[in-house]
Design a protein around this motif. Structure first.
Motif, mmCIF file in Angstrom:
data_model
loop_
_atom_site.group_PDB
_atom_site.id
_atom_site.type_symbol
_atom_site.label_atom_id
_atom_site.label_comp_id
_atom_site.label_asym_id
_atom_site.label_seq_id
_atom_site.Cartn_x
_atom_site.Cartn_y
_atom_site.Cartn_z
ATOM 1 N N PRO A 174 0.986 -1.026 0.274
ATOM 2 C CA PRO A 174 -0.026 0.026 0.006
ATOM 3 C C PRO A 174 0.733 1.243 0.281
ATOM 4 C CG PRO A 174 -0.702 -1.559 1.508
ATOM 5 C CD PRO A 174 0.780 -2.216 1.189
ATOM 6 N N LEU A 175 2.003 1.339 0.575
ATOM 7 C CA LEU A 175 2.515 2.281 0.719
ATOM 8 C C LEU A 175 3.429 2.756 -0.521
ATOM 9 C CD1 LEU A 175 4.974 1.976 3.940
ATOM 10 C CD2 LEU A 175 2.829 2.916 3.178
ATOM 11 N N TYR A 176 3.802 1.337 -1.405
ATOM 12 C CA TYR A 176 4.576 2.066 -2.637
ATOM 13 C C TYR A 176 3.387 1.999 -3.529
ATOM 14 C CZ TYR A 176 8.470 -1.453 -1.633
ATOM 15 O OH TYR A 176 9.363 -1.521 -0.890
ATOM 16 N N LYS A 177 1.983 1.775 -3.588
ATOM 17 C CA LYS A 177 0.743 1.886 -4.295
ATOM 18 C C LYS A 177 0.647 4.069 -4.422
ATOM 19 C CE LYS A 177 -3.379 1.012 -5.369
ATOM 20 N NZ LYS A 177 -4.822 0.316 -5.825
ATOM 21 N N ILE A 178 0.388 4.178 -2.762
ATOM 22 C CA ILE A 178 0.673 5.812 -2.338
ATOM 23 C C ILE A 178 1.270 6.306 -2.407
ATOM 24 C CG2 ILE A 178 -0.121 7.368 -0.449
ATOM 25 C CD1 ILE A 178 -1.042 4.382 1.160
ATOM 26 N N GLY A 179 2.819 6.221 -2.833
ATOM 27 C CA GLY A 179 3.097 6.638 -3.075
ATOM 28 C C GLY A 179 3.993 7.190 -4.662
ATOM 29 N N GLY A 180 3.525 6.082 -5.535
ATOM 30 C CA GLY A 180 3.986 5.349 -6.954
ATOM 31 C C GLY A 180 4.989 5.288 -6.726
ATOM 32 N N ILE A 181 5.596 4.132 -5.964
ATOM 33 C CA ILE A 181 6.790 3.916 -6.201
ATOM 34 C C ILE A 181 7.107 2.447 -7.094
ATOM 35 C CG2 ILE A 181 8.516 3.335 -5.092
ATOM 36 C CD1 ILE A 181 7.509 4.882 -1.998
ATOM 37 N N ARG A 182 7.773 2.364 -7.989
ATOM 38 C CA ARG A 182 7.583 1.240 -8.910
ATOM 39 C C ARG A 182 9.167 0.667 -8.618
ATOM 40 N NH1 ARG A 182 6.165 4.392 -14.784
ATOM 41 N NH2 ARG A 182 4.066 4.890 -14.009
ATOM 42 N N GLN A 183 9.895 1.167 -7.903
ATOM 43 C CA GLN A 183 11.002 0.097 -7.469
ATOM 44 C C GLN A 183 11.945 0.134 -8.658
ATOM 45 O OE1 GLN A 183 10.041 -2.898 -4.751
ATOM 46 N NE2 GLN A 183 7.984 -2.632 -4.963
ATOM 47 N N GLU A 184 11.987 0.272 -10.138
ATOM 48 C CA GLU A 184 12.854 0.822 -10.773
ATOM 49 C C GLU A 184 13.949 0.806 -10.393
ATOM 50 O OE1 GLU A 184 10.949 4.829 -11.495
ATOM 51 O OE2 GLU A 184 9.587 2.438 -10.830
ATOM 52 N N ASN A 185 15.433 0.296 -10.626
ATOM 53 C CA ASN A 185 16.739 0.625 -10.593
ATOM 54 C C ASN A 185 16.785 2.146 -10.716
ATOM 55 O OD1 ASN A 185 17.177 -1.671 -9.618
ATOM 56 N ND2 ASN A 185 17.089 -2.630 -11.386
ATOM 57 N N GLN A 186 17.601 3.115 -10.166
ATOM 58 C CA GLN A 186 17.634 4.415 -10.512
ATOM 59 C C GLN A 186 19.952 4.494 -10.469
ATOM 60 O OE1 GLN A 186 16.721 6.081 -6.355
ATOM 61 N NE2 GLN A 186 15.020 6.998 -7.332
ATOM 62 N N THR A 187 19.660 5.395 -11.786
ATOM 63 C CA THR A 187 21.119 5.672 -11.674
ATOM 64 C C THR A 187 21.096 6.226 -10.180
ATOM 65 O OG1 THR A 187 20.990 8.017 -12.932
ATOM 66 C CG2 THR A 187 20.868 6.054 -13.954
ATOM 67 N N TRP A 188 22.675 6.446 -10.328
ATOM 68 C CA TRP A 188 23.362 7.141 -8.582
ATOM 69 C C TRP A 188 22.941 8.908 -8.647
ATOM 70 C CZ3 TRP A 188 26.102 11.575 -8.532
ATOM 71 C CH2 TRP A 188 26.909 11.889 -9.055
ATOM 72 N N LYS A 189 22.942 9.328 -10.175
ATOM 73 C CA LYS A 189 22.622 11.090 -9.952
ATOM 74 C C LYS A 189 20.912 10.890 -8.988
ATOM 75 C CE LYS A 189 25.444 12.605 -12.849
ATOM 76 N NZ LYS A 189 24.920 13.968 -14.637
ATOM 77 N N GLN A 190 19.608 9.793 -10.244
ATOM 78 C CA GLN A 190 18.403 9.616 -9.369
ATOM 79 C C GLN A 190 18.304 9.142 -8.518
ATOM 80 O OE1 GLN A 190 17.264 6.853 -12.148
ATOM 81 N NE2 GLN A 190 16.743 8.516 -13.917
ATOM 82 N N TYR A 191 19.023 8.070 -7.572
ATOM 83 C CA TYR A 191 18.926 8.056 -5.714
ATOM 84 C C TYR A 191 19.614 8.976 -5.311
ATOM 85 C CZ TYR A 191 19.009 4.336 -2.687
ATOM 86 O OH TYR A 191 18.557 3.307 -1.692
ATOM 87 N N ALA A 192 20.561 9.968 -5.386
ATOM 88 C CA ALA A 192 21.582 10.778 -4.889
ATOM 89 C C ALA A 192 20.099 12.423 -4.898
ATOM 90 C CB ALA A 192 22.602 11.438 -5.128
ATOM 91 N N ILE A 193 19.835 11.972 -5.716
ATOM 92 C CA ILE A 193 18.498 13.219 -5.770
ATOM 93 C C ILE A 193 17.508 12.698 -5.576
ATOM 94 C CG2 ILE A 193 16.752 14.469 -7.482
ATOM 95 C CD1 ILE A 193 18.943 15.153 -9.555
ATOM 96 N N ALA A 194 16.870 11.786 -5.245
ATOM 97 C CA ALA A 194 15.839 11.286 -4.491
ATOM 98 C C ALA A 194 16.129 11.715 -2.877
ATOM 99 C CB ALA A 194 15.495 9.935 -5.078
ATOM 100 N N LEU A 195 16.969 10.807 -2.209
ATOM 101 C CA LEU A 195 17.807 11.034 -0.855
ATOM 102 C C LEU A 195 17.425 12.423 -0.508
ATOM 103 C CD1 LEU A 195 20.491 8.732 0.729
ATOM 104 C CD2 LEU A 195 19.863 11.354 1.239
ATOM 105 N N VAL A 196 18.590 13.112 -0.962
ATOM 106 C CA VAL A 196 18.783 15.059 -0.949
ATOM 107 C C VAL A 196 17.426 15.644 -0.990
ATOM 108 C CG1 VAL A 196 19.842 17.020 -1.326
ATOM 109 C CG2 VAL A 196 20.899 14.780 -1.538
ATOM 110 N N LEU A 197 16.239 15.369 -2.178
ATOM 111 C CA LEU A 197 15.275 16.521 -1.822
ATOM 112 C C LEU A 197 14.263 15.566 -1.036
ATOM 113 C CD1 LEU A 197 14.705 17.102 -6.068
ATOM 114 C CD2 LEU A 197 15.496 18.488 -3.440
ATOM 115 N N SER A 198 14.273 13.962 -1.082
ATOM 116 C CA SER A 198 13.188 13.897 -0.146
ATOM 117 C C SER A 198 13.083 14.162 1.531
ATOM 118 C CB SER A 198 12.601 11.911 -0.075
ATOM 119 O OG SER A 198 14.022 12.012 0.170
#
Length: 555
Positions: A45-69
């Protein structure tokens, strides 16, 4: 007897590390496991509410997601602190936080630092404690651990994963179950867990006394497990409501060490080289024991005293220590809390002997003696790569780590990461000593140590302090807030870049000339790299602070 208790405590903590580490490796394995049956119903349910598809991220995407969140979370809890005076669940009528203090506190808890420029029981409402502080106590270590796992995946040549999925898994499968059970254990020990306001009591002398209380047990369990460290009460784990007995003190030490000590085994399992994980684990134990032995010897000896007959004698230093725990347990706690970058205290670090204070400073400056959840282990692996690089230079061979060549790009990123930490500590310390000497309560060498400790604690995301410093003002709130933010996220971003670079490289076959990183020789080189590269960076500063203070106390 106290030394036996210390040995048993550390032995139990280290025995728990391997099964906990292997469990964490299973948690962050994206393959279907038996754990999905237990936790999938919460996560889906948390994945669905957050729209998380669990696809792999590049290091830039991972870093941006961590810092921005994390930045968005900081803004949200900042608003809660600013509005707590008019929000519900505030039976004691605590006022809203001053802007710079709210800025500092929001960054402090979201960066796993938990530096407190306010007194715990009088600075926050119950709503702020539960909705803002405890929320961040889960989100902050989960973010850091997710970053470390992504870094490990990159080193092993695997995709880095998805930050949001890793963060949720960390909370649902590691932090929440353990902290829930331990909160019940702390309640059974007498730690308060209530929403009632301050209790009123009459002392034996007939005076009225106000006794602060609140939802402490749920706060305490994640405080220690997540290497958070902030105190519900101003005196932290020296308060009987946060640390009621020797047994609770023992459990807190175990919790502080559990996840940082487990990560080498997680790493060994995920990269397919368990020996390498064990080498790092043993190396960190060696450093911890050396530092602990130094602290114990210094605190048990105390400062030299000249009696009326002119004869020198030493006595154990009980200044600033809780009499329920004594010198040895207080020294152990001070070493563990700074080695694990937790920041909880059961003794006032400002009153430690000069060498005892030096040990706590050294733990934070190195940030590799286990280190905090996730971020500390990234530092450990950084020093492991430095050790490999230096060894390669000595034999004239391109250094390799986990079958990947460490070249100029990676070493430039590591060099920048190494430089930023002392800059974040030493430059603000110099500025504070020059511009605000009036906030430093001790003259001379110890005054320097006070300011140095504050910024070291902020940069290392530890949160303990040499109390007595007048840090409840805009200068300290803003400056330490900036240091905490940069100290947390700068190194995570640069080291994720290193992981992304190594992940894209082809593996190099191991040959007879490959420098092995899973034996005792590498462990020795690793410790040497930490001491030479890390410790010498800060030697001039500590020479002017705790070392000079120690020398002046000698008759």
């Amino acid at each position: 007897m106290s030394y036996l208790a210390i040995a048993v405590t550390l032995l139990i903590a280290f025995l728990l590390a391997r099964p906990a580490g292997l469990y964490m490796a299973k948690v962050f394995d994206y393959e279907a496991t038996g754990l999905d049956r237990w936790f999938g119903w919460i996560e889906k349910p948390l994945y669905k509410i957050g729209g998380i598809r669990q696809e792999n991220q590049t290091w830039k995407q991972y870093a941006i997601a961590l810092v921005l969140s994390n930045t968005v979370m900081i803004l949200l809890v900042y608003l809660i602190f600013r509005l707590q005076g008019v929000l519900p669940l505030n039976p004691s009528g605590i006022q809203s936080m001053e802007p710079t203090l709210a800025f500092n506190t929001a960054i402090s808890f979201m960066t796993n630092t938990n530096l407190q420029h306010y007194s715990g029981e009088s600075g926050l409402s119950y709503l702020s404690q539960m909705i803002a502080i405890v929320f961040m106590m889960f989100a902050a270590p989960a973010s850091a651990l997710a970053g470390a796992i992504a870094f490990i995946r990159g080193l092993s040549g695997k995709p880095l994963g998805n930050f949001f999925a890793d963060m949720i898994r960390c909370i649902t499968r590691i932090l929440l179950p353990i902290s829930f059970v331990l909160a019940l254990v702390f309640v059974a020990m007498g730690v308060p867990q209530t929403l009632h306001g301050t209790a009123m009591a009459t002392t034996l002398e007939g005076a009225a006394q106000e006794i602060a209380r609140g939802p402490v047990a749920s706060f305490l369990s994640i405080k220690e497990l997540g290497n958070n460290g902030g105190g519900f009460f101003g005196v932290n784990s020296a308060h009987p409501f946060e640390n009621p007995s020797g047994l609770s003190n023992f459990i807190q030490i175990i919790l502080m060490l559990l996840l940082p000590a487990s990560l080498p085994f997680t790493y060994g399992k995920m990269v397919g080289n368990k020996k390498q994980g064990r080498v790092l684990f043993v190396s960190m134990i060696v450093m911890l024991i050396v530092l602990l032995s130094t602290s114990l010897a210094s605190e048990n000896a105390g400062n030299p005293v000249i009696n009326a007959m002119g004869v020198q004698h030493n006595q154990g230093s009980m200044e600033g220590k809780e009499v329920r725990f004594g010198v040895a347990e207080s020294a152990l706690y001070s070493v563990v809390t700074t080695a694990s970058e937790t920041g909880a205290v059961n003794t006032m670090h400002d009153s430690l002997t000069p060498l005892g204070g030096l040990v706590t400073l050294g733990n934070m400056m190195l940030n590799t003696v286990f280190g905090g959840v996730g971020a500390g282990f990234i530092n450990v692996l950084m020093y492991a790569m430095i050790a490999v690089f230096l060894s390669g230079l000595m034999v004239g061979r391109t250094p390799e780590f986990l079958g990947k060549k460490i070249e100029g790009k990676e070493m430039k990123l590591i060099a920048v990461t190494l430089i930023i930490n002392p800059l974040l500590i030493l430059l603000p310390t110099a500025l504070a000593l020059y511009a605000h000497p009036d906030t430093i309560s001790n003259p001379g060498y110890h005054g320097l140590s006070q300011a140095l400790y504050e910024y070291t604690s902020a940069a290392a995301n530890n949160g303990s302090g040499f109390e007595g410093l007048g840090d409840a003002n805009p200068f300290w709130n803003i400056s330490t807030g900036i240091v905490m933010f940069l100290g947390r996220y700068f190194s995570v971003i640069t080291m994720l870049a290193v992981a992304g670079s190594l992940a894209s490289k082809k593996s190099v076959p191991e040959t007879a000339g490959t420098f092995r990183t899973d034996n005792a020789l590498f462990g020795t080189v690793f410790i040497g790299a930490v001491l030479i590269v890390g410790a010498l960076t800060f030697f001039p500063a500590v020479a002017l602070g705790p070392i000079a203070e120690y020398l002046t106390l000698k008759p």
